[in-house]
Write an enzyme that holds these catalytic residues in place. Structure first.
Site, PDB file in Angstrom:
ATOM      1  N   HIS A  34      49.190  44.078  35.946  1.00  0.00           N
ATOM      2  CA  HIS A  34      49.768  42.796  36.380  1.00  0.00           C
ATOM      3  C   HIS A  34      51.299  42.895  36.424  1.00  0.00           C
ATOM      4  O   HIS A  34      51.965  42.549  35.434  1.00  0.00           O
ATOM      5  CB  HIS A  34      49.374  41.688  35.400  1.00  0.00           C
ATOM      6  N   CYS A  94      45.043  43.562  40.258  1.00  0.00           N
ATOM      7  CA  CYS A  94      43.872  43.607  39.372  1.00  0.00           C
ATOM      8  C   CYS A  94      42.585  43.415  40.186  1.00  0.00           C
ATOM      9  O   CYS A  94      42.195  44.325  40.907  1.00  0.00           O
ATOM     10  CB  CYS A  94      44.035  42.605  38.239  1.00  0.00           C
ATOM     11  N   GLU A 127      53.323  41.007  37.841  1.00  0.00           N
ATOM     12  CA  GLU A 127      53.965  39.678  37.821  1.00  0.00           C
ATOM     13  C   GLU A 127      54.466  39.285  36.432  1.00  0.00           C
ATOM     14  O   GLU A 127      55.424  38.538  36.300  1.00  0.00           O
ATOM     15  CB  GLU A 127      53.005  38.612  38.376  1.00  0.00           C
TER      16      GLU A 127
HETATM   17  N1  GLN Z   1      37.530  40.889  36.567  1.00  0.00           N
HETATM   18  C1  GLN Z   1      38.236  42.128  36.706  1.00  0.00           C
HETATM   19  C2  GLN Z   1      38.114  42.981  35.459  1.00  0.00           C
HETATM   20  O1  GLN Z   1      37.830  42.469  34.390  1.00  0.00           O
HETATM   21  C3  GLN Z   1      39.676  41.897  37.071  1.00  0.00           C
HETATM   22  C4  GLN Z   1      40.470  41.196  36.013  1.00  0.00           C
HETATM   23  C5  GLN Z   1      41.763  40.600  36.504  1.00  0.00           C
HETATM   24  O2  GLN Z   1      41.941  40.402  37.707  1.00  0.00           O
HETATM   25  N2  GLN Z   1      42.658  40.253  35.601  1.00  0.00           N
HETATM   26  O3  GLN Z   1      38.323  44.173  35.516  1.00  0.00           O
END
Ligand code: GLN
Length: 539
Positions: free
Chosen positions: A510, A384, A512
């Site tokens: 994600h 992310c 994970e």
């Molecule tokens: N802050 C980033 C976004 O909103 C990444 C979010 C995250 O790592 N879950 O796109």
């Protein structure tokens, strides 16, 4: 068909005793005996969900397929049971009150005074029984967050009392988790806190059927008898839960203590077969007998609290076992990494993971770390925000766009290689408004991601507002960073890779959240493998 049975898990004496792990372990044992089981968690705070909470407050925010932002215990449930949970599996006091207040505004209470009893307790009851009423499960385990005696837990315990009263005999069981502390000076385990905690339950009209006692030392027959006598449970219903090496030992410990048998007898359910835990035991054996050891750096900004990265840590345990490799995870603060010390700080690592996150703090350290991994051929995994930083780093140092940034960090940047998603631009409310939950992704044949998954169509979970800016895609691909995973509906870039690097993968989603004991996540498995190969080459 027999009726769905309900098991309630409450906690006494202190918080952090591990109700989630005990619930998941019991569920595992019942599932391994052939029962259809699910778990739900009720949290007594007023936030609608933990999505708006800082990870320092609450640890990681876990995300389900259907886009619920939930307590991290749901992660344990999925990892132990290899099931998917949903919105219905995590309810907060905030959600309960929101529903009741909305109904009141619609005039549905027909002029009545709306009160905690019966209106709030009725709504808690409705939510507790929702999964049971679906008819999909033999057993529902309901974990009540908080500690008995807390003001905010009261309506929940009262609801449990009412449900037990309403249901037939043997339809419900209550497990109370307590602490039996060891006083070093007296060289004694003490049962008084447990007695008091059970007394508090009795005051609210709920008699626990089983006591699970967290302890650092064995309980012994006399102590078990004492607890049983004073807490009004049978001796075999006093279950010892002694500290263990890994949370994945707990189901086997609970089996040894016959927690599952005691509960099934109480619920008048047949023991069916003995639990089939062969694959679980294989997993544990591989975990405890590694052939290799590797060092992975987890670069983030909430590193003082490892619970902030719970699912990542667990995914490494699954992938480590799969590779018969001990993964040592070093939590490192990105704010402390810069061009001058990158080699000294990162040189001992066999793999680098840059973590998810929000906001500006620590960003430059993440970008420096990624540059180091890219230039030194260290296996790299960006998740992310970690993927977004990899894109910014590549733009600055390979494409030569020195001022490239994510517009999250600098809304005025001239080169927003990561930019806010179009549909996010009109959103003003913070709670539950990110791009959340499961979305499909199409992988390019031959990419590292494709090799890991072994198929072209995948689904992964998301939690973000910003995305790879498609305007720059051709420039990136020309310069050697490939977009190897694309959302087939929106065209959004989900994965970037550098094919000339031994293992450089950044993912917008994600992974994970979907790693379980039975199904370690393929990207984590491949990343650990690559780090293992890197470690061998280094020596
Ligand atoms: N802050 C980033 C976004 O909103 C990444 C979010 C995250 O790592 N879950 O796109």
């Amino acid at each position: 068909m027999t009726k769905t049975k309900y098991i309630f898990v409450t906690g006494g004496v202190t918080s952090s005793l591990g109700k989630g792990i005990i619930s998941a372990s019991l569920a595992k044992l019942l599932q391994a005996r052939g029962y259809k089981v699910t778990i739900q968690k009720f949290d007594p705070y007023i936030n609608i969900d933990p999505g708006t909470m800082n990870p320092y407050e609450h640890g990681e925010c876990y995300v389900t397929d259907d886009g619920a932002e939930t307590d991290l215990d749901l992660g344990h449930y999925e990892r132990f049971l290899n099931i998917t949970t949903s919105q219905a599996n995590n309810v907060t006091t905030g959600k309960i009150y929101q529903t009741v207040i909305e109904k009141e505004r619609q005039g549905q209470y027909l002029g009545k005074t709306v009160q905690v009893v019966p209106h709030i307790t009725d709504e808690i009851k409705r939510r507790i029984c929702l999964l049971g009423d679906s008819g999909e499960y033999d057993i529902i385990i309901t974990e009540l967050g908080g500690t008995v005696g807390d003001i905010e837990s009261l309506p929940y315990i009262e609801t449990v009392r009412q449900i037990i009263w309403e249901k037939e005999e043997h339809e419900c069981a209550v497990i109370h988790l307590t602490l039996v502390p060891y006083l070093a000076a007296a060289k004694e385990l003490k049962t008084k806190p447990t007695q008091h905690s059970v007394k508090a339950m009795l005051e609210y009209g709920v008699q626990p059927d089983v006591l699970v006692c967290r302890t650092e030392h064995e309980l012994g027959a006399d102590l078990r008898k004492k607890i049983a006598l004073f807490c009004n449970v049978k001796v075999n219903a006093v279950i010892e839960s002694i500290d263990v090496e890994t949370i994945y030992d707990v189901p086997l410990k609970m089996q040894k203590e016959k927690l599952d048998k005691v509960i099934l007898a109480h619920l008048k359910l047949p023991s069916k077969m003995e639990p089939d835990l062969d694959s679980w035991k294989d997993f544990l054996w591989r975990l405890k007998n590694p052939k290799q050891e590797i060092n992975i750096g987890l670069i983030g900004k909430y590193v003082e609290l490892p619970d902030a990265y719970k699912s990542i840590a667990e995914a490494f345990i699954h992938a480590g076992s799969e590779n018969e490799c001990k993964v040592r995870v070093h939590y490192m603060h990105s704010e402390l990494i810069n061009d001058d010390n990158a080699k000294a700080k990162l040189g001992h690592l066999d793999g680098i993971l840059v973590a998810p996150g929000f906001g500006e703090r620590g960003i430059e350290g993440k970008i420096t770390t990624i540059k180091y991994a890219r230039e030194n051929a260290v296996p790299f995994f960006g998740i992310c925000l970690g993927m977004q930083c990899a894109v910014v780093e590549y733009a600055r140092n390979v494409l030569g766009l020195k001022d490239a940034e994510s517009s999250e960090m600098n809304p005025a940047t001239k080169n927003p290689v990561i930019d806010m998603m179009e549909e996010q631009k009109k959103i003003t409310k913070k709670g539950g408004t990110m791009r959340l939950g499961s979305y499909p992704c199409q992988l390019s044949k031959g990419s590292k991601a494709y090799l890991a998954y072994g198929k072209a169509k995948i689904n992964e979970r998301h939690r973000h507002r910003y995305e790879f800016n498609d305007k720059y895609r051709a420039a990136f691909e020309k310069a050697g960073m490939q977009c190897t995973g694309i959302n087939p509906d929106s065209n959004l870039v989900e994965i970037v890779e550098i094919s000339t690097h031994p293992w450089f993968v950044g993912v917008q989603f994600h992974p994970e959240y979907k790693s379980t004991v039975d199904n370690p996540h393929p990207l984590f498995v491949r990343f650990v493998k690559a780090a293992g190969e890197y470690a061998l080459k280094k020596v």
